[in-house]
Enzyme design. Structure first.
Site, mmCIF file in Angstrom:
data_model
loop_
_atom_site.group_PDB
_atom_site.id
_atom_site.type_symbol
_atom_site.label_atom_id
_atom_site.label_comp_id
_atom_site.label_asym_id
_atom_site.label_seq_id
_atom_site.Cartn_x
_atom_site.Cartn_y
_atom_site.Cartn_z
ATOM 1 N N CYS A 77 0.877 -1.350 -0.068
ATOM 2 C CA CYS A 77 -0.158 0.074 -0.043
ATOM 3 C C CYS A 77 0.710 1.247 -0.113
ATOM 4 O O CYS A 77 2.108 1.279 0.530
ATOM 5 C CB CYS A 77 -0.891 -0.055 1.334
ATOM 6 S SG CYS A 77 -1.979 1.419 1.474
ATOM 7 N N CYS A 331 5.734 20.720 8.007
ATOM 8 C CA CYS A 331 5.632 19.362 7.756
ATOM 9 C C CYS A 331 6.807 18.686 6.778
ATOM 10 O O CYS A 331 6.430 17.553 6.254
ATOM 11 C CB CYS A 331 4.094 19.028 7.217
ATOM 12 S SG CYS A 331 3.599 19.943 5.911
HETATM 13 C C1 LIG Z 1 -0.163 22.682 6.629
HETATM 14 S S1 LIG Z 1 -1.427 23.350 6.068
HETATM 15 C C2 LIG Z 1 -1.753 24.363 7.883
HETATM 16 C C3 LIG Z 1 -3.282 24.884 8.038
HETATM 17 C C4 LIG Z 1 -3.596 25.294 9.587
HETATM 18 N N1 LIG Z 1 -2.346 25.990 10.308
HETATM 19 C C5 LIG Z 1 -3.646 23.956 10.465
HETATM 20 O O1 LIG Z 1 -3.100 23.891 11.286
HETATM 21 O O2 LIG Z 1 -4.931 23.492 10.231
HETATM 22 C C6 LIG Z 1 -1.036 24.631 4.905
HETATM 23 C C7 LIG Z 1 -2.268 25.510 4.775
HETATM 24 O O3 LIG Z 1 -1.815 26.516 3.764
HETATM 25 C C8 LIG Z 1 -2.597 26.927 2.792
HETATM 26 N N2 LIG Z 1 -1.834 27.156 1.602
HETATM 27 C C9 LIG Z 1 -1.089 26.659 0.674
HETATM 28 N N3 LIG Z 1 -0.642 27.383 -0.136
HETATM 29 C C10 LIG Z 1 -0.673 28.713 0.296
HETATM 30 C C11 LIG Z 1 -0.317 29.898 -0.385
HETATM 31 N N4 LIG Z 1 0.456 30.053 -1.229
HETATM 32 N N5 LIG Z 1 -0.922 30.982 0.440
HETATM 33 C C12 LIG Z 1 -1.937 30.658 1.586
HETATM 34 N N6 LIG Z 1 -2.136 29.571 2.072
HETATM 35 C C13 LIG Z 1 -1.563 28.587 1.236
HETATM 36 C C14 LIG Z 1 -3.299 25.267 2.424
HETATM 37 O O4 LIG Z 1 -4.693 25.635 2.030
HETATM 38 C C15 LIG Z 1 -3.470 24.862 3.674
HETATM 39 O O5 LIG Z 1 -4.460 25.106 4.529
#
Ligand SMILES: C[S@@+](CC[C@H](N)C(=O)[O-])C[C@H]1O[C@@H](n2cnc3c(N)ncnc32)[C@H](O)[C@@H]1O
Length: 381
Positions: A77, A331
């Site tokens: 998987c 991450c």
């Molecule tokens: C790792 S997640 C973290 C979300 C939030 N901090 C949490 O703990 O649930 C990254 C977030 O960044 C957003 N994202 C990705 N690229 C982005 C960008 N260029 N500008 C703003 N937000 C973005 C994604 O949609 C996602 O919600």
């Protein structure tokens, strides 16, 4: 190294991406599904100038941390790539990998490296999954393939979701589609199981932390590291639906709080949760936002970018704005290490003094090579 040739190797350690690392005639060989100290007979599958990839033909002598996964499809998987490694060893490897990666990009940085925070659950922790359905087969994609590995259960997924597998399989079958169906199942905020299709028009619910047993510890550490000083402004960049935004608002009761997120569904959810006048929820790309941001010296910035990390422009703009504290939640150790390098290079060019105060890894995704890391940057006064 010749493709299809077979050689005996010993695995030194695990690499970013999840494969084991062995060396042969000075060349690095990446071996998926290996375990540290395994002695293996491997077959070369890819040979490049600087490295090779190989598959395990036979485990000649298992490393001390090798185990037989409970999950019957763990080795095929595409979901888990470290189930063959004991959890203790998974943690040891992640802790070492994050430190090694930060140091590789930033050899001159000195910081406190705190012990990894284990996950309260190592199985049954996922609250959001994306199974597939095609030609009567329900499951996940096989490793490096679009073949579906059929499943009746998934031991890293919460049981309330796996219990619904028969219902979801039937729901997908009833669509009578010839196309591959991409599904999403998750536990909603009010504890209900939801599922649906992911299509070109609808990309699902968007990001949410998948391990709700570990997420409170991530939040707690972020708030602790942010400290007890009141900040005039708090910025939560890549805010999602406000996982960090709302606890930050609660802690810093007089701060003006700004959340920035690109995904409209998450922005809508975030905005819907709180109408406080102190909060501004921007639907924007963080880089575009940084071109007009009003971050000041007394402020706090929290950023939690996706795996690709932030960008040189963002790290430069943060260094230039010189907020008293920055908490970076990551991450992907490589993008974190690269962003730190950009940050410190620009801080130096701009004559700003910062230090990397502390770093801690969090076991957010047991049974996989993925790891979460928190880093605190502060003005060095
Ligand atoms: C790792 S997640 C973290 C979300 C939030 N901090 C949490 O703990 O649930 C990254 C977030 O960044 C957003 N994202 C990705 N690229 C982005 C960008 N260029 N500008 C703003 N937000 C973005 C994604 O949609 C996602 O919600």
């Amino acid at each position: 190294m010749i493709v299809n040739s077979r050689i005996p190797v010993k695995i030194e350690k695990m690499a970013i991406g999840g494969a084991g690392i062995a060396r042969h005639d000075g060349l690095v060989i990446f071996v998926p599904l290996a375990t540290p100290e395994d002695e293996l007979l491997v077959e070369i599958t890819t040979a490049k100038k600087n490295f090779a990839e190989a598959r395990i033909v036979e485990v000649l002598k298992p490393g001390p941390a090798r185990r037989t996964p409970d999950c019957p499809v763990a080795l095929v998987c595409g979901g888990c790539n470290w189930q063959q490694i004991t959890e203790d060893e998974q943690r040891k490897q992640k802790e070492a990998l994050v430190l090694e990666t930060i140091k590789k990009f930033n050899p001159e940085l000195n910081f406190d490296y705190l012990p990894l925070q284990p996950s309260p659950r190592v199985f049954r922790y996922r609250n959001r999954i994306q199974p597939k359905f095609h030609n009567g087969r329900f499951g996940f994609f096989a490793r490096n393939s679009h073949e579906i590995v059929e499943i009746d259960d998934c031991p890293i997924t919460e049981e309330v979701l796996t219990k619904k597998f028969p219902e979801v399989r039937q729901w997908a079958a009833d669509k009578k589609s010839r196309e591959l169906l991409r599904l999403e199942m998750y536990i909603s905020e009010n504890e209900e199981v939801r599922y649906g299709l992911i299509t070109d028009e609808d990309d699902g619910i968007g990001f949410s932390q998948v391990n709700r047993f570990q997420n409170p510890h991530l939040l707690e550490t972020t708030l602790n590291w942010a400290g007890d000083t009141e900040f005039p402004q708090v910025f939560d960049l890549y805010a999602g639906a406000g996982n960090f935004t709302f606890p930050l608002m609660q802690k810093y009761k007089s701060a003006k709080v700004t959340a920035v997120e690109l995904n409209p569904k998450l922005v809508e959810r975030g905005r819907g949760q709180n109408k406080d006048k102190r909060l501004s929820y921007f639907m924007s790309d963080v880089e575009s936002y940084m071109r007009r941001a009003t971050i000041q010296k007394q402020d706090l910035v929290v950023l939690d970018p996706p795996r690709a990390g932030a960008s040189e422009y963002i790290m430069r703009a943060l260094a230039a704005a010189e907020p008293q504290k920055i908490i970076y939640i990551s991450c992907h150790p490589v993008s974190l290490a690269r962003d730190l390098k950009w940050f410190f290079a620009w801080a130096q060019k701009l004559g700003k003094k910062f230090r990397l105060e502390r770093v801690q890894t969090f076991e957010m995704f047991p049974q996989t090579d993925h790891v979460e890391t928190i880093a605190e940057l502060r003005v060095d006064s």
